[in-house]
Design a protein around this motif. Structure first.
Motif, PDB file in Angstrom:
ATOM      1  N   MET A   3      22.077  44.903  48.719  1.00 12.32           N
ATOM      2  CA  MET A   3      23.513  45.200  48.554  1.00 12.32           C
ATOM      3  C   MET A   3      24.098  44.258  47.508  1.00 12.32           C
ATOM      4  O   MET A   3      23.906  43.039  47.579  1.00 12.32           O
ATOM      5  N   SER A   4      24.753  44.795  46.533  1.00 14.71           N
ATOM      6  CA  SER A   4      25.283  43.975  45.445  1.00 14.71           C
ATOM      7  C   SER A   4      26.496  43.186  45.915  1.00 14.71           C
ATOM      8  O   SER A   4      27.255  43.633  46.766  1.00 14.71           O
ATOM      9  N   ALA A   5      26.670  41.999  45.340  1.00 12.98           N
ATOM     10  CA  ALA A   5      27.799  41.148  45.678  1.00 12.98           C
ATOM     11  C   ALA A   5      29.074  41.714  45.068  1.00 12.98           C
ATOM     12  O   ALA A   5      29.040  42.502  44.128  1.00 12.98           O
ATOM     13  N   THR A   6      30.204  41.303  45.662  1.00 10.00           N
ATOM     14  CA  THR A   6      31.490  41.753  45.142  1.00 10.00           C
ATOM     15  C   THR A   6      32.335  40.546  44.767  1.00 10.00           C
ATOM     16  O   THR A   6      32.069  39.411  45.167  1.00 10.00           O
ATOM     17  N   MET A   7      33.368  40.793  43.984  1.00  7.86           N
ATOM     18  CA  MET A   7      34.291  39.746  43.581  1.00  7.86           C
ATOM     19  C   MET A   7      35.700  40.326  43.525  1.00  7.86           C
ATOM     20  O   MET A   7      35.882  41.541  43.459  1.00  7.86           O
ATOM     21  N   ILE A   8      36.697  39.431  43.609  1.00  4.62           N
ATOM     22  CA  ILE A   8      38.095  39.855  43.591  1.00  4.62           C
ATOM     23  C   ILE A   8      38.653  39.714  42.172  1.00  4.62           C
ATOM     24  O   ILE A   8      38.498  38.673  41.530  1.00  4.62           O
ATOM     25  N   LYS A   9      39.275  40.773  41.686  1.00  2.04           N
ATOM     26  CA  LYS A   9      39.908  40.767  40.365  1.00  2.04           C
ATOM     27  C   LYS A   9      41.407  41.061  40.529  1.00  2.04           C
ATOM     28  O   LYS A   9      41.784  41.988  41.242  1.00  2.04           O
ATOM     29  N   GLU A  10      42.222  40.262  39.886  1.00  2.00           N
ATOM     30  CA  GLU A  10      43.663  40.498  39.898  1.00  2.00           C
ATOM     31  C   GLU A  10      44.091  41.278  38.667  1.00  2.00           C
ATOM     32  O   GLU A  10      43.575  41.035  37.572  1.00  2.00           O
ATOM     33  N   PHE A  11      45.021  42.196  38.856  1.00  2.00           N
ATOM     34  CA  PHE A  11      45.602  42.927  37.734  1.00  2.00           C
ATOM     35  C   PHE A  11      47.033  42.435  37.579  1.00  2.00           C
ATOM     36  O   PHE A  11      47.855  42.588  38.485  1.00  2.00           O
ATOM     37  N   ARG A  12      47.312  41.813  36.452  1.00  2.00           N
ATOM     38  CA  ARG A  12      48.652  41.291  36.192  1.00  2.00           C
ATOM     39  C   ARG A  12      49.463  42.321  35.411  1.00  2.00           C
ATOM     40  O   ARG A  12      48.920  43.034  34.583  1.00  2.00           O
ATOM     41  N   LEU A  13      50.767  42.374  35.683  1.00  2.00           N
ATOM     42  CA  LEU A  13      51.622  43.343  35.004  1.00  2.00           C
ATOM     43  C   LEU A  13      51.568  43.092  33.502  1.00  2.00           C
ATOM     44  O   LEU A  13      51.919  41.997  33.034  1.00  2.00           O
ATOM     45  N   PRO A  14      51.111  44.079  32.719  1.00  2.00           N
ATOM     46  CA  PRO A  14      51.003  43.882  31.280  1.00  2.00           C
ATOM     47  C   PRO A  14      52.330  44.110  30.561  1.00  2.00           C
ATOM     48  O   PRO A  14      53.262  44.691  31.128  1.00  2.00           O
ATOM     49  N   VAL A  73      56.471  40.212  33.576  1.00  2.00           N
ATOM     50  CA  VAL A  73      55.193  40.421  32.904  1.00  2.00           C
ATOM     51  C   VAL A  73      54.299  39.211  33.142  1.00  2.00           C
ATOM     52  O   VAL A  73      54.742  38.063  33.057  1.00  2.00           O
ATOM     53  N   GLY A  74      53.033  39.467  33.469  1.00  2.00           N
ATOM     54  CA  GLY A  74      52.079  38.390  33.683  1.00  2.00           C
ATOM     55  C   GLY A  74      51.862  38.044  35.136  1.00  2.00           C
ATOM     56  O   GLY A  74      50.937  37.299  35.458  1.00  2.00           O
ATOM     57  N   LYS A  75      52.699  38.574  36.045  1.00  2.00           N
ATOM     58  CA  LYS A  75      52.533  38.291  37.465  1.00  2.00           C
ATOM     59  C   LYS A  75      51.545  39.275  38.088  1.00  2.00           C
ATOM     60  O   LYS A  75      51.540  40.459  37.753  1.00  2.00           O
ATOM     61  N   PRO A  76      50.706  38.814  39.044  1.00  2.00           N
ATOM     62  CA  PRO A  76      49.756  39.726  39.693  1.00  2.00           C
ATOM     63  C   PRO A  76      50.489  40.793  40.489  1.00  2.00           C
ATOM     64  O   PRO A  76      51.470  40.498  41.184  1.00  2.00           O
ATOM     65  N   ILE A  77      50.037  42.021  40.391  1.00  2.00           N
ATOM     66  CA  ILE A  77      50.658  43.099  41.164  1.00  2.00           C
ATOM     67  C   ILE A  77      49.672  43.752  42.122  1.00  2.00           C
ATOM     68  O   ILE A  77      50.080  44.327  43.131  1.00  2.00           O
ATOM     69  N   VAL A  78      48.362  43.659  41.824  1.00  2.00           N
ATOM     70  CA  VAL A  78      47.372  44.278  42.699  1.00  2.00           C
ATOM     71  C   VAL A  78      46.038  43.557  42.520  1.00  2.00           C
ATOM     72  O   VAL A  78      45.722  43.087  41.426  1.00  2.00           O
ATOM     73  N   SER A  79      45.281  43.438  43.623  1.00  2.00           N
ATOM     74  CA  SER A  79      43.945  42.837  43.570  1.00  2.00           C
ATOM     75  C   SER A  79      42.903  43.897  43.909  1.00  2.00           C
ATOM     76  O   SER A  79      43.125  44.749  44.785  1.00  2.00           O
ATOM     77  N   PHE A  80      41.774  43.844  43.212  1.00  2.00           N
ATOM     78  CA  PHE A  80      40.678  44.787  43.409  1.00  2.00           C
ATOM     79  C   PHE A  80      39.451  44.035  43.911  1.00  2.00           C
ATOM     80  O   PHE A  80      39.207  42.889  43.535  1.00  2.00           O
ATOM     81  N   GLU A  81      38.670  44.700  44.706  1.00  2.00           N
ATOM     82  CA  GLU A  81      37.334  44.221  45.050  1.00  2.00           C
ATOM     83  C   GLU A  81      36.347  45.058  44.252  1.00  2.00           C
ATOM     84  O   GLU A  81      36.268  46.276  44.435  1.00  2.00           O
TER      85      GLU A  81
END
Length: 471
Positions: A1-12, A73-81
């Motif tokens: 099973m592949s590992a996962t990581m958390i990515k943040e998406f900041r308001l562009p 702009v630049g603030k995190p709005i959603v995080s992805f796994e």
């Protein structure tokens, strides 16, 4: 099973240096699996309502902001796994860096940062090509009669995008099929579109469906109603006043108009013209094959008259650069057209309108109006204008004193075309008459220059053949 990581998406930055946007709605919920470029949110800037495509393929881990929140702009709005082996083909956008800042050079075989950065205009998305590398595909409108524009990334069709999943459900609900203006109307009325039967093609929910829903007294359940003040113009029964938050387009328009009115010294001139020959020409053009299928209106010919008159009066197509103490005269024309939309006044512009033929101009005006009404005008199309036209005649108004679009030297208001008794060839006849109102920045345009420009526009509309003496 592949590992996962958390990515943040900041308001562009959604274009033109805008500093904040309001989250209108989320199209996903925590736990939803999303694909690359799937629309995850609808946000409103000071200029337009735009859709945010997902920069990752993965699972929604956290939604950092609620609908109705204004986010910088630049603030995190959603995080992805996301899968750890997904590679750096797409990375989250970061806040704009300060001028002069430096970054480390990419390692050998690594993509340059510019290629990994999320494009900052909505309509651009990271599209993975067959080679595995992302490619940018801007969403642009092709000029009428010109080559086809690049198409935007293919997104899932409306109706298959995941909606918020109620507690206890095992999967995402299907999003009701409707258009952006209808969704806006439903939101303002506090109506859940999932409760509205759609009578349009393939179950599409139309404006009439929403209005019929309201007429029959149907209201959403208490828990699904928007918070107080969330819907613009919504008032509870018995309230003597309604308070609407000043934000979005209304906030931007108010600030721009105040700045323009108290920065540029306005002067306004009026000219009433017999436009009977122009109206006759319009009727003739509509019957020719060259203009078959195109929407021709008095605005089309007035816009062409403005473009011709600018060649003889270039000071009307200029800008006052206070910082450098320079007058910038443009050698091109980005023609702004004031548009009244459900979200307020916007002034999208047609780029390089001076290079267009009349049929191309007609097509561009029709596309501009359709996009504005749908609330899909791109931020880039709302900036960079050099001169504007406002057609107040469609509201039955004869004349006015329009306020300049900030940064422009002039704006022309077209009044209503009316049948009136008029002196014609030494006699009184019933003619079609229009009043033109020209406001200009008196720092850039002297009274003589403004008068000559207005007289040229009037001469062309009074006798279209006069164009032959001006070009």
């Amino acid at each position: 099973m592949s590992a996962t990581m958390i990515k943040e998406f900041r308001l562009p930055d959604l274009g033109e240096g805008l500093t904040e946007s309001e989250i209108l709605s989320w199209k996903v919920s925590v736990g939803d699996t999303v694909s690359l470029n799937q629309v995850i949110a609808e946000v409103e800037t000071a200029k337009a309502v735009v859709e945010l495509p997902s920069p990752f393929a993965g699972v929604i881990k956290e939604l950092h902001e609620q609908p109705g929140t204004v986010v910088e702009v630049g603030k995190p709005i959603v995080s992805f796994e996301v899968a750890d082996d997904a590679g750096p083909s797409v990375s989250e956008p970061s806040a704009p860096s300060a001028p002069g800042s430096s970054s480390a050079a990419p390692a050998e075989g690594e993509q340059p940062a510019a290629q990994k950065r999320q494009p900052n205009l909505v309509g651009y998305g990271a599209v993975v090509e067959s080679s595995g590398r992302p490619a940018r595909r801007p969403r642009t409108l092709a000029p009428a009669g010109g080559p086809a524009a690049s198409q935007p990334p293919v997104l899932e069709p409306v109706g298959t995008k995941p909606a918020e999943t109620p507690p206890g459900d095992t999967g995402p609900a299907e999003r009701p099929r409707s258009t952006p203006p209808v969704r806006k109307l439903a939101k303002d009325r506090g109506i859940d579109l999932a409760l509205v039967p759609g009578t349009g093609p393939r179950g599409l929910i139309t404006r009439e469906d929403v209005q019929e829903f309201v007429r029959h007294g149907a209201v959403p359940p208490e828990g699904e109603r928007p918070a107080a003040g969330a819907a613009a113009g919504a008032a509870a029964p018995g309230e003597r006043e309604t308070r609407t938050p000043i934000k979005g387009v209304r906030k931007h328009t108010a600030a721009a108009m105040v700045s323009s009115a108290f920065t540029a010294p306005h002067a306004t001139e009026f000219l009433t013209v017999d436009v009977t020959p122009t109206m006759e020409l319009l009727a003739t053009l509509k019957e020719t094959s060259a203009f078959s299928g195109l929407k021709l209106t008095p605005l089309t010919l007035a816009a062409k008259a403005v473009l011709v008159a600018l060649r003889r009066n270039p000071s009307l197509n200029s800008h006052w650069d206070g910082e450098r103490q320079e007058i910038v005269t443009y050698n091109y024309v980005n023609l702004g057209i004031a548009a009244a939309t459900p979200r307020g006044l916007t002034v999208p512009n047609i780029k390089d309108a001076d290079a267009m033929t009349l049929d191309q101009l007609a097509g561009a005006l029709a596309a501009l109006a359709e996009t504005a009404r749908a609330g899909k005008t791109l931020p880039a199309d709302l900036s960079g204008g050099t001169i504007s036209i406002t057609n107040i005649g469609v509201f039955g108004i004869d004349a006015g004193t329009p306020i300049l679009n900030p940064g422009e030297a002039a704006i022309l208001a077209m009044g209503a075309v009316r049948s009136m008794p008029w002196e014609y060839r030494g006699e009184v006849a019933l003619r079609q008459v229009m009043t033109l109102s020209l406001s200009f920045d008196h720092r850039l345009v002297d009274g003589e220059q403004g008068s000559r420009f207005l007289a040229d526009v009037g001469a062309i509309l009074a006798e279209p053949g006069m164009v032959l003496t001006m070009v």
